[in-house]
Design a protein around this motif. Structure first.
Motif, PDB file in Angstrom:
ATOM      1  N   ASP A  56       0.837  -1.197   0.000  1.00  0.00           N
ATOM      2  CA  ASP A  56       0.000   0.000   0.000  1.00  0.00           C
ATOM      3  C   ASP A  56       0.873   1.250   0.000  1.00  0.00           C
ATOM      4  O   ASP A  56       0.591   2.228  -0.703  1.00  0.00           O
ATOM      5  CB  ASP A  56      -0.908   0.025   1.238  1.00  0.00           C
ATOM      6  N   VAL A  57       1.930   1.219   0.827  1.00  0.00           N
ATOM      7  CA  VAL A  57       2.816   2.371   0.963  1.00  0.00           C
ATOM      8  C   VAL A  57       4.264   1.887   0.967  1.00  0.00           C
ATOM      9  O   VAL A  57       4.597   0.914   1.659  1.00  0.00           O
ATOM     10  CB  VAL A  57       2.546   3.155   2.267  1.00  0.00           C
ATOM     11  N   CYS A  58       5.114   2.582   0.215  1.00  0.00           N
ATOM     12  CA  CYS A  58       6.559   2.359   0.281  1.00  0.00           C
ATOM     13  C   CYS A  58       7.198   3.587   0.910  1.00  0.00           C
ATOM     14  O   CYS A  58       7.023   4.709   0.426  1.00  0.00           O
ATOM     15  CB  CYS A  58       7.137   2.123  -1.110  1.00  0.00           C
ATOM     16  N   VAL A  59       7.899   3.371   1.995  1.00  0.00           N
ATOM     17  CA  VAL A  59       8.594   4.452   2.708  1.00  0.00           C
ATOM     18  C   VAL A  59      10.083   4.326   2.407  1.00  0.00           C
ATOM     19  O   VAL A  59      10.663   3.235   2.565  1.00  0.00           O
ATOM     20  CB  VAL A  59       8.345   4.377   4.224  1.00  0.00           C
ATOM     21  N   VAL A  60      10.700   5.431   2.002  1.00  0.00           N
ATOM     22  CA  VAL A  60      12.120   5.443   1.649  1.00  0.00           C
ATOM     23  C   VAL A  60      12.893   6.164   2.751  1.00  0.00           C
ATOM     24  O   VAL A  60      12.750   7.375   2.937  1.00  0.00           O
ATOM     25  CB  VAL A  60      12.351   6.126   0.290  1.00  0.00           C
ATOM     26  N   GLY A  61      13.681   5.419   3.501  1.00  0.00           N
ATOM     27  CA  GLY A  61      14.483   5.985   4.580  1.00  0.00           C
ATOM     28  C   GLY A  61      13.994   5.553   5.946  1.00  0.00           C
ATOM     29  O   GLY A  61      12.846   5.809   6.306  1.00  0.00           O
ATOM     30  N   ALA A  62      14.860   4.890   6.721  1.00  0.00           N
ATOM     31  CA  ALA A  62      14.478   4.370   8.040  1.00  0.00           C
ATOM     32  C   ALA A  62      15.142   5.146   9.163  1.00  0.00           C
ATOM     33  O   ALA A  62      15.753   4.580  10.061  1.00  0.00           O
ATOM     34  CB  ALA A  62      14.807   2.882   8.146  1.00  0.00           C
ATOM     35  N   GLY A  63      15.040   6.483   9.081  1.00  0.00           N
ATOM     36  CA  GLY A  63      15.342   7.326  10.225  1.00  0.00           C
ATOM     37  C   GLY A  63      14.054   7.597  10.987  1.00  0.00           C
ATOM     38  O   GLY A  63      13.044   6.915  10.789  1.00  0.00           O
ATOM     39  N   TYR A  64      14.068   8.604  11.852  1.00  0.00           N
ATOM     40  CA  TYR A  64      12.882   8.890  12.653  1.00  0.00           C
ATOM     41  C   TYR A  64      11.640   9.100  11.783  1.00  0.00           C
ATOM     42  O   TYR A  64      10.555   8.594  12.088  1.00  0.00           O
ATOM     43  CB  TYR A  64      13.085  10.146  13.500  1.00  0.00           C
ATOM     44  N   LEU A 120       9.366  -0.672   3.977  1.00  0.00           N
ATOM     45  CA  LEU A 120      10.292   0.382   4.398  1.00  0.00           C
ATOM     46  C   LEU A 120      11.684   0.040   3.888  1.00  0.00           C
ATOM     47  O   LEU A 120      12.241  -1.011   4.236  1.00  0.00           O
ATOM     48  CB  LEU A 120      10.283   0.496   5.928  1.00  0.00           C
ATOM     49  N   LEU A 121      12.244   0.910   3.063  1.00  0.00           N
ATOM     50  CA  LEU A 121      13.549   0.674   2.444  1.00  0.00           C
ATOM     51  C   LEU A 121      14.599   1.585   3.051  1.00  0.00           C
ATOM     52  O   LEU A 121      14.397   2.798   3.158  1.00  0.00           O
ATOM     53  CB  LEU A 121      13.467   0.930   0.932  1.00  0.00           C
ATOM     54  N   ASP A 181       0.798   2.145  -3.877  1.00  0.00           N
ATOM     55  CA  ASP A 181      -0.197   3.194  -4.096  1.00  0.00           C
ATOM     56  C   ASP A 181       0.322   4.552  -3.642  1.00  0.00           C
ATOM     57  O   ASP A 181      -0.023   5.586  -4.225  1.00  0.00           O
ATOM     58  CB  ASP A 181      -1.490   2.878  -3.323  1.00  0.00           C
ATOM     59  N   HIS A 182       1.123   4.575  -2.574  1.00  0.00           N
ATOM     60  CA  HIS A 182       1.667   5.809  -2.011  1.00  0.00           C
ATOM     61  C   HIS A 182       3.155   5.613  -1.723  1.00  0.00           C
ATOM     62  O   HIS A 182       3.597   4.495  -1.400  1.00  0.00           O
ATOM     63  CB  HIS A 182       0.960   6.185  -0.709  1.00  0.00           C
ATOM     64  N   VAL A 183       3.895   6.712  -1.793  1.00  0.00           N
ATOM     65  CA  VAL A 183       5.317   6.702  -1.441  1.00  0.00           C
ATOM     66  C   VAL A 183       5.575   7.851  -0.472  1.00  0.00           C
ATOM     67  O   VAL A 183       5.016   8.947  -0.625  1.00  0.00           O
ATOM     68  CB  VAL A 183       6.215   6.853  -2.682  1.00  0.00           C
ATOM     69  N   ILE A 184       6.396   7.586   0.531  1.00  0.00           N
ATOM     70  CA  ILE A 184       6.863   8.622   1.457  1.00  0.00           C
ATOM     71  C   ILE A 184       8.380   8.727   1.326  1.00  0.00           C
ATOM     72  O   ILE A 184       9.096   7.725   1.439  1.00  0.00           O
ATOM     73  CB  ILE A 184       6.475   8.288   2.908  1.00  0.00           C
ATOM     74  N   LEU A 185       8.851   9.941   1.044  1.00  0.00           N
ATOM     75  CA  LEU A 185      10.293  10.207   0.999  1.00  0.00           C
ATOM     76  C   LEU A 185      10.720  10.717   2.369  1.00  0.00           C
ATOM     77  O   LEU A 185      10.286  11.786   2.807  1.00  0.00           O
ATOM     78  CB  LEU A 185      10.614  11.249  -0.069  1.00  0.00           C
ATOM     79  N   ALA A 186      11.569   9.952   3.044  1.00  0.00           N
ATOM     80  CA  ALA A 186      12.037  10.279   4.393  1.00  0.00           C
ATOM     81  C   ALA A 186      13.553  10.186   4.419  1.00  0.00           C
ATOM     82  O   ALA A 186      14.144   9.527   5.260  1.00  0.00           O
ATOM     83  CB  ALA A 186      11.409   9.328   5.413  1.00  0.00           C
TER      84      ALA A 186
END
Length: 434
Positions: A38-46, A64-65, A238-243
């Motif tokens: 559903d969601v891919c998050v890029v970056g495993a900081g806070y 989470l990548l 479906d969604h991406v978060i750049l972190a």
């Protein structure tokens, strides 16, 4: 050159006091093959850990990548200070945004501190959270400004957890001859930053997040179904978060124009024993009024953890210990020759106005970064705000996204030299006492 690999070994934490004392965390497998989420998050900081955790708790399937290890970047290397408010003071925000939005930002910042405390309690994260941050001044004019700010927060914002400190009160807490007063914020705090990040990672994976370390993202193809590609795998989401904060690289030009990576450095002395009382008499953290800020606290084993000095560009200086010893010696002359057991650097990210940049960079891609040294609470909170925005509750995210964030001048070729020139001027003012 890539900041992800300029100063660190792939998949390894830096040789910091934090890494040496962190809870052991098992490695997770790199992404392999093609997966759906559903969601891919890029970056495993806070930011990424918080976003992934809050999304999973809402029932989303999250991948989470992380290019290295969870908490590898600034989240695991910083001064550990959980500050109040935003990076800019409230009267500055009132002039920039108007009193109504400034007040909203204050309440969001208070929510950020409560979020961090709540996550630590809920997930039993052992990261030595303690109350108290002092802000210190070198000149009477700086202290007068701090005391006026205490009155503003007390009278206009109803914040009663802060007190003004004159010279004697400051020296009773921090005996440095360099400081002539300041303030003490009892509602702020300090913690072991890497253990906090690792605690969030454990909570996220327990909630069902699929965390893949050693999985640097190489390309993002936008569309109704966004495709995120690593060396050995792909995520369709479906969604991406750049972190990514300071490690974004070329993944998004809109963010890269507004968020600039810079390097900051920390040392840990040998345990000071009884000498620790000549640094701090209370278990609080300290940050001072220099533009290139000095910040410090005592560790659990009575070392001085002291941060200071910045650099711009890719490579860290060859002798970090010598770089940071110089401002430490100015604050604590009696520690001029104290042995230094650990010295490390980290890459954070700043914006032109030193306020975070939250943005919807595509219809289904959200980004948050540029915390400008105020990320323990703000980054964790930004992750939650993005999770809520994806779930259709975007009020907090939209308030933060309204903060005007101008691009750095000069484009990709000149922005780093121009920033270096500006920062060198401010550092010179610090040294000359302007």
């Amino acid at each position: 050159m890539n900041l992800l690999y300029s100063n660190d070994r792939p998949g390894e934490y830096p040789q910091s006091w934090y890494a040496a004392t962190a809870a052991k965390a098992p490695r997770t497998a790199p992404l392999s093959g093609e997966v759906r989420a559903d969601v891919c998050v890029v970056g495993a900081g806070y930011t990424g850990l918080s976003a992934a955790l809050h999304l999973a708790e809402r029932g989303y399937d999250v991948v989470l990548l992380e290019a290295h290890r969870a908490g590898f970047g600034a989240s695991g290397r910083n001064g550990g200070q959980l500050g109040s408010g935003q990076r800019q003071e409230q009267d500055t925000l009132e002039r920039m945004l108007g009193r109504e939005d400034a007040r909203k930002l204050w309440h969001l910042a208070e929510e950020a501190k409560q979020l961090v405390r709540g996550l630590i309690d809920k997930h039993a994260i052992d990261c030595q959270l303690k109350p108290g941050i002092a802000w210190t001044g070198f000149r009477r004019s700086e202290v007068d400004h701090m005391h006026a700010y205490v009155e503003l927060l007390q009278n206009r914002y109803g914040y009663d957890q802060i007190e003004a400190l004159d010279r004697d009160a400051m020296h009773a807490i921090c005996p440095s001859p360099a400081y002539v007063g300041g303030l003490l914020d009892h509602g702020a705090g300090h913690l072991h930053p890497l253990n906090f990040a690792l605690g969030l990672a454990r909570a996220a994976t327990a909630a069902g997040v699929r965390l893949h370390e050693n999985s640097a993202v190489r390309n993002i193809t936008t569309g109704p179904q966004t495709l995120v590609e690593t060396e050995h795998g792909k995520v369709q989401a479906d969604h991406v978060i750049l972190a990514c904060n300071g490690y974004l690289g070329g993944l998004n030009a809109q963010v890269a124009r507004r968020v600039m990576p810079i390097n900051n450095f920390v040392i840990a002395t040998r345990p000071l024993g009884e000498e620790a009382a000549r640094v701090l008499t209370r278990d609080i953290a300290v940050a001072d009024s220099k533009f290139v800020i000095n910040y410090f606290r005592l560790s659990e084993d009575r070392r001085l953890l002291f941060g200071g000095g910045e650099s711009y560009g890719y490579k860290f200086p060859r002798d970090i210990a010598a770089l940071v010893r110089k401002p430490m010696r100015q604050i604590f002359p009696h520690l001029a020759d104290v042995p230094i057991d650990y010295a490390w650097g980290g890459t954070l990210a700043i914006t032109m106005k030193r306020l975070p940049y939250l943005a919807r960079v595509a219809p289904n891609i959200l980004s948050a970064s540029g915390y400008s040294g105020h990320g323990v609470g703000t980054a964790t909170h930004a992750g939650m705000l993005m999770a809520k925005a994806i779930a259709g509750q975007a009020e907090g995210f939209d308030t933060m996204a309204r903060i005007p964030t101008a691009p750095f001048p000069g484009g990709p070729t000149l922005r780093t030299p121009l920033l270096t020139l500006a920062m060198t001027w401010f550092a010179l003012r610090d040294r000359l006492g302007f």
